[in-house]
Motif scaffolding. Sequence first.
Motif, mmCIF file in Angstrom:
data_model
loop_
_atom_site.group_PDB
_atom_site.id
_atom_site.type_symbol
_atom_site.label_atom_id
_atom_site.label_comp_id
_atom_site.label_asym_id
_atom_site.label_seq_id
_atom_site.Cartn_x
_atom_site.Cartn_y
_atom_site.Cartn_z
ATOM 1 N N ILE A 25 5.148 23.849 17.055
ATOM 2 C CA ILE A 25 3.736 24.201 16.886
ATOM 3 C C ILE A 25 2.874 23.504 17.934
ATOM 4 O O ILE A 25 1.966 24.098 18.520
ATOM 5 N N LEU A 26 3.177 22.228 18.186
ATOM 6 C CA LEU A 26 2.347 21.443 19.104
ATOM 7 C C LEU A 26 2.494 21.881 20.561
ATOM 8 O O LEU A 26 1.688 21.484 21.405
ATOM 9 N N LYS A 27 3.503 22.705 20.853
ATOM 10 C CA LYS A 27 3.635 23.224 22.214
ATOM 11 C C LYS A 27 2.457 24.126 22.574
ATOM 12 O O LYS A 27 2.011 24.136 23.728
ATOM 13 N N ALA A 28 1.976 24.894 21.617
ATOM 14 C CA ALA A 28 0.863 25.823 21.868
ATOM 15 C C ALA A 28 0.087 26.039 20.577
ATOM 16 O O ALA A 28 0.148 27.110 19.977
ATOM 17 N N PRO A 29 -0.662 25.025 20.133
ATOM 18 C CA PRO A 29 -1.332 25.141 18.830
ATOM 19 C C PRO A 29 -2.564 26.036 18.820
ATOM 20 O O PRO A 29 -2.996 26.493 17.765
ATOM 21 N N GLY A 30 -3.152 26.293 20.017
ATOM 22 C CA GLY A 30 -4.408 27.030 20.033
ATOM 23 C C GLY A 30 -5.501 26.203 19.380
ATOM 24 O O GLY A 30 -5.495 24.966 19.457
ATOM 25 N N PHE A 31 -6.427 26.866 18.693
ATOM 26 C CA PHE A 31 -7.495 26.148 17.989
ATOM 27 C C PHE A 31 -7.671 26.749 16.607
ATOM 28 O O PHE A 31 -7.975 27.943 16.461
ATOM 29 N N GLY A 32 -7.457 25.922 15.587
ATOM 30 C CA GLY A 32 -7.666 26.355 14.213
ATOM 31 C C GLY A 32 -6.616 27.310 13.681
ATOM 32 O O GLY A 32 -6.870 28.005 12.688
ATOM 33 N N ASN A 33 -5.458 27.339 14.301
ATOM 34 C CA ASN A 33 -4.406 28.271 13.874
ATOM 35 C C ASN A 33 -3.395 27.656 12.915
ATOM 36 O O ASN A 33 -2.805 28.365 12.094
ATOM 37 N N TYR A 34 -3.161 26.365 13.032
ATOM 38 C CA TYR A 34 -2.170 25.668 12.212
ATOM 39 C C TYR A 34 -2.831 24.472 11.543
ATOM 40 O O TYR A 34 -3.808 23.923 12.062
ATOM 41 N N PHE A 35 -2.262 24.048 10.419
ATOM 42 C CA PHE A 35 -2.838 22.936 9.683
ATOM 43 C C PHE A 35 -1.756 21.932 9.313
ATOM 44 O O PHE A 35 -0.577 22.286 9.154
ATOM 45 N N THR A 36 -2.150 20.678 9.219
ATOM 46 C CA THR A 36 -1.188 19.618 8.951
ATOM 47 C C THR A 36 -0.690 19.716 7.510
ATOM 48 O O THR A 36 -1.142 20.545 6.729
ATOM 49 N N ASP A 37 0.232 18.858 7.152
ATOM 50 C CA ASP A 37 0.924 18.962 5.865
ATOM 51 C C ASP A 37 0.089 18.489 4.676
ATOM 52 O O ASP A 37 0.418 18.794 3.534
ATOM 53 N N HIS A 38 -0.978 17.744 4.939
ATOM 54 C CA HIS A 38 -1.738 17.140 3.842
ATOM 55 C C HIS A 38 -3.237 17.363 4.012
ATOM 56 O O HIS A 38 -3.705 17.757 5.082
ATOM 57 N N MET A 39 -3.979 17.077 2.958
ATOM 58 C CA MET A 39 -5.434 17.177 2.960
ATOM 59 C C MET A 39 -6.001 16.096 2.054
ATOM 60 O O MET A 39 -5.273 15.520 1.225
ATOM 61 N N VAL A 40 -7.259 15.817 2.207
ATOM 62 C CA VAL A 40 -7.958 14.831 1.364
ATOM 63 C C VAL A 40 -8.794 15.580 0.332
ATOM 64 O O VAL A 40 -9.395 16.619 0.632
#
Length: 364
Positions: A25-40
């Motif tokens: 994913i980090l090779k070409a994440p773009g902007f706002g396309n992927y989200f990390t595994d956790h949230m607050v």
Amino acid sequence: MANQDLLWQVTRNDGAKSAEERAEILKAPGFGNYFTDHMVDVCWSEQGGWHRPRVMPYGPISIQPAAAVLHYAQEIFEGLKAYRHADGSIWSFRPEQNAARMQRSARRLALPELPTEYFIDALKQLIAVDGDWVPAEPETSLYLRPFMWAKEAFLGVRAAKKVNFNLIASPAGAYFTSGPEPLSIWLSTTFTRAGHGGLGAAKTGGNYAASLLPQQEAYENGCQQVLFLDAQEGKYLEELGGMNIVLVTRDQKLITPDSDSILEGITLDSVLQLAVDRGYAVEQRRVSIDEWRDGAASGEIVEAFACGTAAVITPIGEIKSPDFGIWMTEPAGERVSMQLRAELLDIQYGRAADRHGWLTRLDA
């Protein structure tokens, strides 16, 4: 309630991405396309104040159909980034200013104000579990999106007595893969973004919703962004759909619009400070579209640029409208905007001295 009274609960995501999946994913994440595994997730109520802070798996939020946010749009958000420095450490840029702006937005939307220490603590708590999502390639970052919304279920026009604060994160690639290119801007003469005494100075979704139709109009006219004028007279510059505007004169003075319906930009404030450090004059005042048009034609205004968290600084090449155009000529030397952009990025990524104390470490 003191900060130490917020006792964080952390629940790990059993379905977290593997190191290999994350790297892909980090090779070409773009902007706002992927989200990390956790949230607050932090709750607020009129009775209990801020309570039950937790880091939990990223996923759907349970919400009642009668939740106030769905009917009365009582919500606000922020945007900032986490940067990985060359030594692997993770830093944010002026997060206390994002916290302060969120407090101002909360006051305007009749929401509770999240204390600055809670805001920064939330960033650190998320980075503690998702720090591996902060990319290391040039001009990449982890975009952090804190937001607050009214979750109390009722129908009736009043401030909600139950609210949620959440924080999610999304890896962001370089905004410009081949460097910033001058923007073509559509001047909206039909729509306005906000009026005097309205919500313009608050970072709330309604402002962005109001910009979507004129943004479509901009696309239809071959432009990447839309510029709004003031709602009262329709002659003074406000801001773009999501960025502030700065004009540069031939004697290296930076001029930016001033209005109570403009969202105060943290990137803008930082850029102006760096300009002052270089000895440039800075003016924040009302600026008419005619002043820009006449100044560009006479050569008095030699540069224009937009600035914001996502793109940092982007030069403006032209303004289009139904009645006239403004064309910015290519400067003979390096643009002032690009010099300031390079200096700001060097500070954010730890390549230059942080002489104003703007950086906060998140992984310590």
